[in-house]
Design a protein around this motif. Sequence first.
Motif, short mmCIF file in Angstrom:
data_model
loop_
_atom_site.label_atom_id
_atom_site.label_comp_id
_atom_site.label_asym_id
_atom_site.label_seq_id
_atom_site.Cartn_x
_atom_site.Cartn_y
_atom_site.Cartn_z
N UNK A 123 0.85 -1.18 0.00
CA UNK A 123 0.00 0.00 0.00
C UNK A 123 0.89 1.24 0.00
N UNK A 124 0.43 2.28 -0.65
CA UNK A 124 1.16 3.54 -0.62
C UNK A 124 0.18 4.69 -0.64
N UNK A 125 0.53 5.73 0.11
CA UNK A 125 -0.25 6.98 0.12
C UNK A 125 0.71 8.12 -0.10
N UNK A 126 0.29 9.10 -0.85
CA UNK A 126 1.09 10.31 -1.08
C UNK A 126 0.20 11.53 -0.97
N UNK A 127 0.74 12.54 -0.32
CA UNK A 127 0.09 13.84 -0.25
C UNK A 127 0.40 14.58 -1.55
N UNK A 128 -0.63 14.93 -2.30
CA UNK A 128 -0.41 15.65 -3.56
C UNK A 128 -0.02 17.08 -3.22
N UNK A 160 -0.20 15.88 -9.65
CA UNK A 160 -1.20 14.87 -9.31
C UNK A 160 -0.99 13.60 -10.13
N UNK A 161 -0.68 13.75 -11.42
CA UNK A 161 -0.45 12.58 -12.27
C UNK A 161 0.80 11.83 -11.84
N UNK A 162 1.85 12.58 -11.50
CA UNK A 162 3.09 11.95 -11.04
C UNK A 162 2.83 11.10 -9.80
N UNK A 163 2.15 11.66 -8.80
CA UNK A 163 1.90 10.90 -7.58
C UNK A 163 0.94 9.74 -7.82
#
Length: 234
Positions: A123-128, A160-163
């Motif tokens: 699982x991964x989460x990123x703050x945009x 946003x697309x990168x993350x």
Amino acid sequence: MTVAVPSLSSLAAGEVWLFAFALDLPESSVAELARLISTDEADRAARFRQERERRRYVVHRAKTRAVLAACVGEQPANLTFQYGSQGKPGLAPRGGSPDVRFNMSRSNEVGLLAIQLDVDLGVDIEHIRSFPVALDIAERFFTVEENARLRSLPRDAVDAAFFGYWTRKEAIVKAMGRGLTQPIDVFTLAATPSPDGERVFGHWVMSVPPSAEGYVVAVASPRSIPKVRTFHQW
């Protein structure tokens, strides 16, 4: 600390449970949660230079322990973790208990714990956020096709697309237990994530609705993921 966790008997094959945690809590709550973590986790927490990051780490690990303990009928402080060659944590074998596999991620003030039965997952989460080096990093680590797509976007859409790419790629390599020691330019992701996910590099990966505004989340597993259920442990 006790948490409300559904019975594992309701966790279907392939299904993923995703627990979201708020990490920025009052100091009194952090102190209470700190009693649940292990000595090695406390030692690692002490090495954080920023106090805010130390607190977030403690909260994430303690709440992870609380949920896992509720799943397997144990006290949080008594859980024993074992670690893979690249540091991926797992529960030490427990005779007679369900084979619970898990993975964790955190970004900014939100932490995640993903649980599945019998097979490893990631699982991964990123703050945009504003990320001026997004295209430079993509050029180094993404495929030619993914780079071309990113460079075709207006600059205000790139981050946003990168993350979105990054979370899906990291979820896959975390499911493999390799983390970023595994090159991520050897598989190409779809430009737009399908709601049902996609099969790539021997894993099923899907973006899931974020647990908080301004974030992107992905989960990956060697087998198809029929459903992701999210529980908020704020």
